[in-house]
Design an enzyme around this catalytic site. Sequence first.
Site, PDB file in Angstrom:
ATOM      1  N   TYR A 250       0.857  -1.188   0.000  1.00  0.00           N
ATOM      2  CA  TYR A 250       0.000   0.000   0.000  1.00  0.00           C
ATOM      3  C   TYR A 250       0.888   1.232   0.000  1.00  0.00           C
ATOM      4  CZ  TYR A 250      -4.466   2.350   0.483  1.00  0.00           C
ATOM      5  OH  TYR A 250      -5.569   3.124   0.257  1.00  0.00           O
TER       6      TYR A 250
ATOM      7  N   LYS B  26     -19.422 -21.352 -10.213  1.00  0.00           N
ATOM      8  CA  LYS B  26     -18.690 -21.111 -11.461  1.00  0.00           C
ATOM      9  C   LYS B  26     -17.266 -20.664 -11.154  1.00  0.00           C
ATOM     10  CE  LYS B  26     -19.959 -21.235 -15.844  1.00  0.00           C
ATOM     11  NZ  LYS B  26     -20.962 -22.096 -16.463  1.00  0.00           N
TER      12      LYS B  26
END
Length: 399
Positions: free
Chosen positions: A38, A93
């Site tokens: 970050y 999926k």
Amino acid sequence: MSDLKQQALDYHEHPRPGKISVEASKPCATQAELSLAYTPGVAEPVRAIAENPENAYRYTNKGNLVAVITDGTAILGLGNLGPLAAKPVMEGKGVLFKRFANIDVFDIEVQAPSVEQFIETVANIAPTFGGINLEDIAAPHCFAIEKALTERLDIPVFHDDQHGTAVIICAGLINAVHLQGKELDKVKIVCLGAGAAGIASMNLLIEMGARRENITLVDSKGVIHKGRSDLNEFKQQFAKETDQRTLLQAMTGADVFVGVSGPNLVSQDMVKAMAERPVVFALANPDPEILPKDAHAARDDLIMATGRSDFPNQVNNVLGFPFIFRGALDARARRITRPMLVAAARALAELAREPVPHEVLKAYNVDKLEFGKEYILPKPFDPRLIQRVPQAVAAAATK
């Protein structure tokens, strides 16, 4: 409550709800690593991407991230139950994408009051992803949605219920027709079901050599013919001059039947009326248009496929979409084109003709599998799929 129903609910609830999660792919255990993950370190890839958007593929997971997106209007065989109810399917999926092709997935369920708003929603979030997999969207809206997004976006857009199903159907039919001693450009084909899967499958068959004039499409109102005034633009492409009106009339003398419709719609008399050495793909799930035992009782010369894993020759979309996307992502394709789908179908058909590795036999607890009437498609756990199909798709993409 049945054992299977309770097992399914327990599977989805424990030990933590759902089937997918997000895991960090880089270490973040020290102050130094935190400053890279970050601020301030993250500013460097931000600047690089702002300078050249292609750098997103170097510094983020965009190139291996697919959105599985639905509006919940056609969930499996359950119908329009809404986007929230579709979430278990979309998560499922994601599991399959990861398990079979190591592709990461965010599942996204969209509450969209109109087709236009659904299209806008997907277009607006598309920069996140390397590809879009549309799922469980009712016809005919699915056609318009895929067309609009394909034209607008610079990443592959794929509607699995159309093109994934079509690829597996075509791969199986190539081999079934061959085994029956017939040729694709000469066989008479009847397709029961004129929604996304039926129309896409027939179009891909034509691309692979079948003749449009040899195809009869049948919907819930009967044969699709030029005298009907209730046809949408996609059905109109298959309307023909014919005196046939019923499914029995259409199947009389037909070489191939493809069912993508509903349970128990095909009788033994219909199967008996077909040509010698017929091919019957009864793909309605979980209950096919005709059960294999009934079809085989009617004919001893047919090749039979269903959508179920407990019968031979399962037409299973997991043979297609993970590997098609793997090839498209690897090639950095902007579209999934019809030649890419043809390449996938041919690769699957060819693989089924090769000797089956021992590890596949072990995975399915069988002593023998060889190309023939009860083995016309590879098994999903065949380790060769991840090399063969993506490679074929990527090669077609580069052309």
